[in-house]
Write a protein that holds these residues in place. Structure first.
Motif, PDB file in Angstrom:
ATOM      1  N   TYR A   1     -28.627 -28.658  28.870  1.00  0.00           N
ATOM      2  CA  TYR A   1     -28.827 -27.679  29.935  1.00  0.00           C
ATOM      3  C   TYR A   1     -30.309 -27.356  30.156  1.00  0.00           C
ATOM      4  O   TYR A   1     -30.636 -26.454  30.922  1.00  0.00           O
ATOM      5  CB  TYR A   1     -28.064 -26.391  29.624  1.00  0.00           C
ATOM      6  N   GLY A   2     -31.199 -28.068  29.481  1.00  0.00           N
ATOM      7  CA  GLY A   2     -32.629 -27.844  29.667  1.00  0.00           C
ATOM      8  C   GLY A   2     -33.138 -26.566  29.048  1.00  0.00           C
ATOM      9  O   GLY A   2     -34.134 -26.006  29.492  1.00  0.00           O
ATOM     10  N   VAL A   3     -32.457 -26.088  28.010  1.00  0.00           N
ATOM     11  CA  VAL A   3     -32.853 -24.862  27.334  1.00  0.00           C
ATOM     12  C   VAL A   3     -33.568 -25.242  26.041  1.00  0.00           C
ATOM     13  O   VAL A   3     -32.996 -25.892  25.175  1.00  0.00           O
ATOM     14  CB  VAL A   3     -31.611 -23.981  27.038  1.00  0.00           C
ATOM     15  N   ASP A   4     -34.828 -24.817  25.943  1.00  0.00           N
ATOM     16  CA  ASP A   4     -35.670 -25.216  24.810  1.00  0.00           C
ATOM     17  C   ASP A   4     -35.652 -24.174  23.694  1.00  0.00           C
ATOM     18  O   ASP A   4     -36.655 -23.525  23.424  1.00  0.00           O
ATOM     19  CB  ASP A   4     -37.098 -25.445  25.316  1.00  0.00           C
ATOM     20  N   ILE A   5     -34.456 -23.986  23.080  1.00  0.00           N
ATOM     21  CA  ILE A   5     -34.412 -23.102  21.914  1.00  0.00           C
ATOM     22  C   ILE A   5     -33.706 -23.815  20.768  1.00  0.00           C
ATOM     23  O   ILE A   5     -32.889 -24.702  20.987  1.00  0.00           O
ATOM     24  CB  ILE A   5     -33.733 -21.738  22.185  1.00  0.00           C
ATOM     25  N   ARG A   6     -34.059 -23.405  19.579  1.00  0.00           N
ATOM     26  CA  ARG A   6     -33.396 -23.928  18.390  1.00  0.00           C
ATOM     27  C   ARG A   6     -32.168 -23.064  18.112  1.00  0.00           C
ATOM     28  O   ARG A   6     -32.203 -21.858  18.326  1.00  0.00           O
ATOM     29  CB  ARG A   6     -34.370 -23.899  17.217  1.00  0.00           C
ATOM     30  N   PRO A   7     -31.088 -23.676  17.633  1.00  0.00           N
ATOM     31  CA  PRO A   7     -29.870 -22.896  17.386  1.00  0.00           C
ATOM     32  C   PRO A   7     -30.081 -21.676  16.487  1.00  0.00           C
ATOM     33  O   PRO A   7     -29.464 -20.635  16.708  1.00  0.00           O
ATOM     34  CB  PRO A   7     -28.929 -23.913  16.745  1.00  0.00           C
ATOM     35  N   LYS A   8     -30.983 -21.777  15.511  1.00  0.00           N
ATOM     36  CA  LYS A   8     -31.185 -20.630  14.619  1.00  0.00           C
ATOM     37  C   LYS A   8     -31.828 -19.445  15.340  1.00  0.00           C
ATOM     38  O   LYS A   8     -31.760 -18.327  14.875  1.00  0.00           O
ATOM     39  CB  LYS A   8     -31.989 -21.024  13.374  1.00  0.00           C
ATOM     40  N   TRP A   9     -32.413 -19.688  16.503  1.00  0.00           N
ATOM     41  CA  TRP A   9     -33.020 -18.611  17.273  1.00  0.00           C
ATOM     42  C   TRP A   9     -31.984 -17.855  18.101  1.00  0.00           C
ATOM     43  O   TRP A   9     -32.263 -16.768  18.602  1.00  0.00           O
ATOM     44  CB  TRP A   9     -34.069 -19.143  18.246  1.00  0.00           C
TER      45      TRP A   9
ATOM     46  N   VAL B   1     -40.537  -6.226  20.450  1.00  0.00           N
ATOM     47  CA  VAL B   1     -40.396  -7.622  20.846  1.00  0.00           C
ATOM     48  C   VAL B   1     -39.518  -7.678  22.087  1.00  0.00           C
ATOM     49  O   VAL B   1     -38.526  -6.960  22.182  1.00  0.00           O
ATOM     50  CB  VAL B   1     -39.736  -8.452  19.715  1.00  0.00           C
ATOM     51  N   MET B   2     -39.898  -8.530  23.032  1.00  0.00           N
ATOM     52  CA  MET B   2     -39.095  -8.721  24.243  1.00  0.00           C
ATOM     53  C   MET B   2     -39.261 -10.158  24.719  1.00  0.00           C
ATOM     54  O   MET B   2     -40.192 -10.848  24.294  1.00  0.00           O
ATOM     55  CB  MET B   2     -39.509  -7.746  25.334  1.00  0.00           C
ATOM     56  N   LEU B   3     -38.345 -10.589  25.563  1.00  0.00           N
ATOM     57  CA  LEU B   3     -38.477 -11.923  26.133  1.00  0.00           C
ATOM     58  C   LEU B   3     -39.647 -11.955  27.103  1.00  0.00           C
ATOM     59  O   LEU B   3     -39.887 -10.999  27.837  1.00  0.00           O
ATOM     60  CB  LEU B   3     -37.204 -12.329  26.872  1.00  0.00           C
ATOM     61  N   SER B   4     -40.359 -13.067  27.109  1.00  0.00           N
ATOM     62  CA  SER B   4     -41.422 -13.291  28.083  1.00  0.00           C
ATOM     63  C   SER B   4     -40.766 -13.740  29.394  1.00  0.00           C
ATOM     64  O   SER B   4     -39.540 -13.903  29.467  1.00  0.00           O
ATOM     65  CB  SER B   4     -42.351 -14.390  27.575  1.00  0.00           C
ATOM     66  N   ALA B   5     -41.562 -13.967  30.420  1.00  0.00           N
ATOM     67  CA  ALA B   5     -41.024 -14.474  31.692  1.00  0.00           C
ATOM     68  C   ALA B   5     -40.319 -15.808  31.463  1.00  0.00           C
ATOM     69  O   ALA B   5     -39.230 -16.048  31.999  1.00  0.00           O
ATOM     70  CB  ALA B   5     -42.141 -14.612  32.717  1.00  0.00           C
ATOM     71  N   LYS B   6     -40.915 -16.672  30.631  1.00  0.00           N
ATOM     72  CA  LYS B   6     -40.295 -17.956  30.317  1.00  0.00           C
ATOM     73  C   LYS B   6     -38.969 -17.747  29.588  1.00  0.00           C
ATOM     74  O   LYS B   6     -37.975 -18.418  29.878  1.00  0.00           O
ATOM     75  CB  LYS B   6     -41.248 -18.797  29.445  1.00  0.00           C
ATOM     76  N   GLY B   7     -38.941 -16.809  28.656  1.00  0.00           N
ATOM     77  CA  GLY B   7     -37.716 -16.515  27.916  1.00  0.00           C
ATOM     78  C   GLY B   7     -36.631 -15.955  28.824  1.00  0.00           C
ATOM     79  O   GLY B   7     -35.452 -16.302  28.684  1.00  0.00           O
ATOM     80  N   LYS B   8     -37.018 -15.097  29.771  1.00  0.00           N
ATOM     81  CA  LYS B   8     -36.047 -14.528  30.713  1.00  0.00           C
ATOM     82  C   LYS B   8     -35.453 -15.613  31.603  1.00  0.00           C
ATOM     83  O   LYS B   8     -34.253 -15.610  31.882  1.00  0.00           O
ATOM     84  CB  LYS B   8     -36.697 -13.439  31.559  1.00  0.00           C
ATOM     85  N   LYS B   9     -36.297 -16.538  32.027  1.00  0.00           N
ATOM     86  CA  LYS B   9     -35.804 -17.643  32.859  1.00  0.00           C
ATOM     87  C   LYS B   9     -34.787 -18.468  32.077  1.00  0.00           C
ATOM     88  O   LYS B   9     -33.729 -18.834  32.584  1.00  0.00           O
ATOM     89  CB  LYS B   9     -36.975 -18.510  33.321  1.00  0.00           C
ATOM     90  N   MET B  10     -35.105 -18.733  30.824  1.00  0.00           N
ATOM     91  CA  MET B  10     -34.197 -19.490  29.965  1.00  0.00           C
ATOM     92  C   MET B  10     -32.892 -18.722  29.739  1.00  0.00           C
ATOM     93  O   MET B  10     -31.813 -19.307  29.715  1.00  0.00           O
ATOM     94  CB  MET B  10     -34.880 -19.797  28.629  1.00  0.00           C
ATOM     95  N   SER B  11     -33.002 -17.412  29.600  1.00  0.00           N
ATOM     96  CA  SER B  11     -31.818 -16.573  29.424  1.00  0.00           C
ATOM     97  C   SER B  11     -30.904 -16.667  30.641  1.00  0.00           C
ATOM     98  O   SER B  11     -29.674 -16.728  30.508  1.00  0.00           O
ATOM     99  CB  SER B  11     -32.244 -15.121  29.189  1.00  0.00           C
ATOM    100  N   ASP B  12     -31.492 -16.694  31.831  1.00  0.00           N
ATOM    101  CA  ASP B  12     -30.704 -16.831  33.055  1.00  0.00           C
ATOM    102  C   ASP B  12     -29.970 -18.167  33.091  1.00  0.00           C
ATOM    103  O   ASP B  12     -28.802 -18.231  33.479  1.00  0.00           O
ATOM    104  CB  ASP B  12     -31.591 -16.684  34.291  1.00  0.00           C
ATOM    105  N   ILE B  13     -30.645 -19.224  32.687  1.00  0.00           N
ATOM    106  CA  ILE B  13     -30.023 -20.552  32.644  1.00  0.00           C
ATOM    107  C   ILE B  13     -28.851 -20.541  31.669  1.00  0.00           C
ATOM    108  O   ILE B  13     -27.766 -21.035  31.972  1.00  0.00           O
ATOM    109  CB  ILE B  13     -31.052 -21.636  32.244  1.00  0.00           C
TER     110      ILE B  13
ATOM    111  N   ALA C   1     -27.089 -17.954  30.636  1.00  0.00           N
ATOM    112  CA  ALA C   1     -26.013 -17.081  31.109  1.00  0.00           C
ATOM    113  C   ALA C   1     -25.081 -17.836  32.051  1.00  0.00           C
ATOM    114  O   ALA C   1     -23.870 -17.611  32.049  1.00  0.00           O
ATOM    115  CB  ALA C   1     -26.591 -15.850  31.785  1.00  0.00           C
ATOM    116  N   GLU C   2     -25.646 -18.738  32.834  1.00  0.00           N
ATOM    117  CA  GLU C   2     -24.830 -19.548  33.737  1.00  0.00           C
ATOM    118  C   GLU C   2     -23.913 -20.490  32.959  1.00  0.00           C
ATOM    119  O   GLU C   2     -22.860 -20.881  33.448  1.00  0.00           O
ATOM    120  CB  GLU C   2     -25.728 -20.369  34.659  1.00  0.00           C
ATOM    121  N   GLN C   3     -24.316 -20.858  31.737  1.00  0.00           N
ATOM    122  CA  GLN C   3     -23.558 -21.830  30.953  1.00  0.00           C
ATOM    123  C   GLN C   3     -22.527 -21.192  30.032  1.00  0.00           C
ATOM    124  O   GLN C   3     -21.649 -21.878  29.511  1.00  0.00           O
ATOM    125  CB  GLN C   3     -24.515 -22.695  30.117  1.00  0.00           C
ATOM    126  N   TYR C   4     -22.594 -19.877  29.807  1.00  0.00           N
ATOM    127  CA  TYR C   4     -21.654 -19.219  28.900  1.00  0.00           C
ATOM    128  C   TYR C   4     -20.198 -19.530  29.229  1.00  0.00           C
ATOM    129  O   TYR C   4     -19.417 -19.832  28.330  1.00  0.00           O
ATOM    130  CB  TYR C   4     -21.865 -17.706  28.855  1.00  0.00           C
TER     131      TYR C   4
END
Length: 138
Positions: free
Chosen positions: A34-42, A98-110, A112-115
């Protein structure tokens, strides 16, 4: 899997580690797909922060059941990828929020669509089993 047939229940820890590794690797593949650049442990930290509220490392650790050092390391790793940012707490300058950056928020939106897709896949797999794995590990 003859080894597990021979050792029986004594090897449950090894078998559960193998299952965890398989699920973690599959999760990484799904994130990549899905083009999401996070590690599962995160994921637990990412999910908590995706709700929009800035939080301290201590409050994140408490919420997800991890240790403070574990969450601190995850936040550092996520920060190095530009997914989170930190700021001083206005009410207590000793604490960082701590909060999500703009990049993190964009990734969160992506994500959320996949949940719904992930939920449907897990439900489909679960419906093919005799036991409710989710309830069993609870």
């Amino acid at each position: 899997m003859d080894f597990f047939n021979r050792t029986g229940k004594m090897a449950i820890g090894s078998r559960l580690r193998m299952l965890t590794d398989k699920i973690t690797n599959d999760a990484a593949l799904i994130f990549r797909m899905y083009g999401v650049d996070i590690r599962p442990k995160w994921f637990p930290v990412f999910f908590v922060l995706s709700r929009g509220e800035a939080k301290t490392i201590t409050s994140i650790a408490r919420e997800i059941g991890h240790s403070h050092p574990s969450v601190s390391n995850i936040v550092k790793e996520m920060g190095a990828r530009g997914l989170v940012k930190e700021k001083k707490d206005k009410t207590d300058g000793r604490r960082n929020l701590v909060m999500l950056s703009a990049k993190g928020k964009k990734m969160s939106d992506i994500m959320a669509e996949q949940y719904p897709d992930v939920e449907a896949a897990v439900e489909q797999i679960s419906s093919q089993t005799r036991n409710d794995l989710w309830r069993a590990i609870e």
